[in-house]
Write a protein that holds these residues in place. Structure first.
Motif, PDB file in Angstrom:
ATOM      1  N   SER A   8      -1.166  -4.055 -18.817  1.00 52.44           N
ATOM      2  CA  SER A   8      -1.709  -5.428 -18.312  1.00 52.44           C
ATOM      3  C   SER A   8      -1.317  -6.278 -19.152  1.00 52.44           C
ATOM      4  O   SER A   8      -1.988  -6.721 -20.311  1.00 52.44           O
ATOM      5  N   LEU A  21       7.862  -7.721 -19.525  1.00 53.04           N
ATOM      6  CA  LEU A  21       8.547  -6.551 -18.852  1.00 53.04           C
ATOM      7  C   LEU A  21       9.430  -6.046 -19.542  1.00 53.04           C
ATOM      8  O   LEU A  21       9.684  -5.013 -19.799  1.00 53.04           O
ATOM      9  N   LEU A  52       8.604   2.752 -11.997  1.00 53.45           N
ATOM     10  CA  LEU A  52       8.190   1.305 -12.510  1.00 53.45           C
ATOM     11  C   LEU A  52       7.885   0.778 -11.310  1.00 53.45           C
ATOM     12  O   LEU A  52       8.235   0.546 -10.146  1.00 53.45           O
ATOM     13  N   GLU A  53       6.604   0.233 -11.301  1.00 47.41           N
ATOM     14  CA  GLU A  53       5.989  -0.684 -10.229  1.00 47.41           C
ATOM     15  C   GLU A  53       5.408  -1.631 -11.016  1.00 47.41           C
ATOM     16  O   GLU A  53       4.509  -1.585 -12.222  1.00 47.41           O
ATOM     17  N   PHE A  54       5.176  -3.040 -10.331  1.00 47.50           N
ATOM     18  CA  PHE A  54       4.331  -4.067 -11.186  1.00 47.50           C
ATOM     19  C   PHE A  54       4.032  -5.065 -10.028  1.00 47.50           C
ATOM     20  O   PHE A  54       4.740  -5.096  -8.867  1.00 47.50           O
ATOM     21  N   ASP A  55       3.162  -5.845 -10.315  1.00 47.46           N
ATOM     22  CA  ASP A  55       3.075  -6.943  -9.255  1.00 47.46           C
ATOM     23  C   ASP A  55       3.408  -8.402  -9.958  1.00 47.46           C
ATOM     24  O   ASP A  55       3.302  -8.275 -11.077  1.00 47.46           O
ATOM     25  N   ASN A  56       3.466  -9.483  -9.040  1.00 47.48           N
ATOM     26  CA  ASN A  56       3.549 -10.688  -9.293  1.00 47.48           C
ATOM     27  C   ASN A  56       2.709 -11.491  -8.493  1.00 47.48           C
ATOM     28  O   ASN A  56       2.668 -11.271  -7.177  1.00 47.48           O
ATOM     29  N   ASP A  92       9.751 -11.487 -14.601  1.00 48.48           N
ATOM     30  CA  ASP A  92       9.883 -11.144 -15.792  1.00 48.48           C
ATOM     31  C   ASP A  92       8.251 -11.527 -16.535  1.00 48.48           C
ATOM     32  O   ASP A  92       7.577 -10.598 -17.101  1.00 48.48           O
ATOM     33  N   ALA A 129       5.005 -10.498 -14.459  1.00 48.39           N
ATOM     34  CA  ALA A 129       4.979  -9.006 -14.384  1.00 48.39           C
ATOM     35  C   ALA A 129       3.570  -8.639 -14.635  1.00 48.39           C
ATOM     36  O   ALA A 129       3.203  -9.069 -15.688  1.00 48.39           O
ATOM     37  N   GLY A 130       2.590  -8.172 -13.746  1.00 57.89           N
ATOM     38  CA  GLY A 130       1.321  -7.542 -14.313  1.00 57.89           C
ATOM     39  C   GLY A 130       0.981  -6.311 -13.707  1.00 57.89           C
ATOM     40  O   GLY A 130       2.011  -5.753 -12.787  1.00 57.89           O
ATOM     41  N   SER A 131      -0.069  -5.672 -14.125  1.00 57.43           N
ATOM     42  CA  SER A 131      -0.296  -4.423 -13.386  1.00 57.43           C
ATOM     43  C   SER A 131       0.813  -3.374 -13.560  1.00 57.43           C
ATOM     44  O   SER A 131       1.195  -2.797 -12.599  1.00 57.43           O
ATOM     45  N   ILE A 132       1.339  -3.147 -14.629  1.00 58.99           N
ATOM     46  CA  ILE A 132       2.592  -2.513 -14.839  1.00 58.99           C
ATOM     47  C   ILE A 132       2.521  -1.066 -14.716  1.00 58.99           C
ATOM     48  O   ILE A 132       1.451  -0.667 -15.689  1.00 58.99           O
TER      49      ILE A 132
END
Length: 125
Positions: free
Chosen positions: A20, A60, A77-81, A108, A111-114
C-alpha cells in the motif's frame, strides 16, 4: 532482504507482496491525498516524518526495479488507480509534485493496492 531470499530459499519459491504505497496520514486526515507526501523533497519529508511514523515513498517502478535487480521475475502484478472522475484523483491532481517524481506517469504515481508475486528467474513449479 530479497538478495537473501534469492540466495537462501530453496526452489521452487514464490514471494507475495501486498503493498500500500500511500501516505498513511491521509487515512486520518481526509483533506490529504493518498500521494500527498510526493510533494516534498527527501530533506523536507525527513523533517515531517518521525522515526515512529516511517513512510516508504517508493513508487511502483522503483519496487519492480528492486525485485528484478535481485534476480526475481514478476510472475503476477496487479494494482489499482483512482478513476479520473473520483475525489481521490481530484486530490492527487491538486498536489504540486516534487521534481523527484515529475518523470513518472500518473499511473505509476497513483498505483495502489499493489499485489506482486515474485519467482526466481527460469524457475518452474
Amino acid at each position: 532482504m530479497h538478495k537473501k531470499f534469492f540466495l537462501e530459499l530453496k526452489k521452487p519459491i514464490r514471494i507475495i507482496h501486498f503493498i500500500s504505497p500511500s501516505d498513511h496520514r491521509a487515512f486520518s486526515d481526509n483533506s490529504l491525498s493518498l500521494q500527498d507526501f510526493l510533494q516534498y523533497s527527501q530533506e523536507e519529508w525527513d523533517k515531517i516524518q518521525t522515526k515512529f511514523d516511517y513512510h516508504n515513498r517508493l513508487r511502483l517502478p522503483e519496487y519492480l526495479n528492486i525485485f528484478q535487480k535481485t534476480g526475481f521475475e514478476i510472475e503476477y502484478l496487479e494494482f489499482d488507480n483512482p478513476k479520473k472522475d473520483s475525489f481521490t484523483y481530484e486530490k492527487f491532481k491538486k498536489i504540486k509534485l516534487h521534481d523527484d517524481y515529475k518523470d513518472m506517469s500518473e499511473e505509476d504515481l497513483t498505483a495502489g493496492s499493489i499485489i506482486i508475486i515474485l519467482k526466481k528467474k527460469n524457475e518452474t513449479i
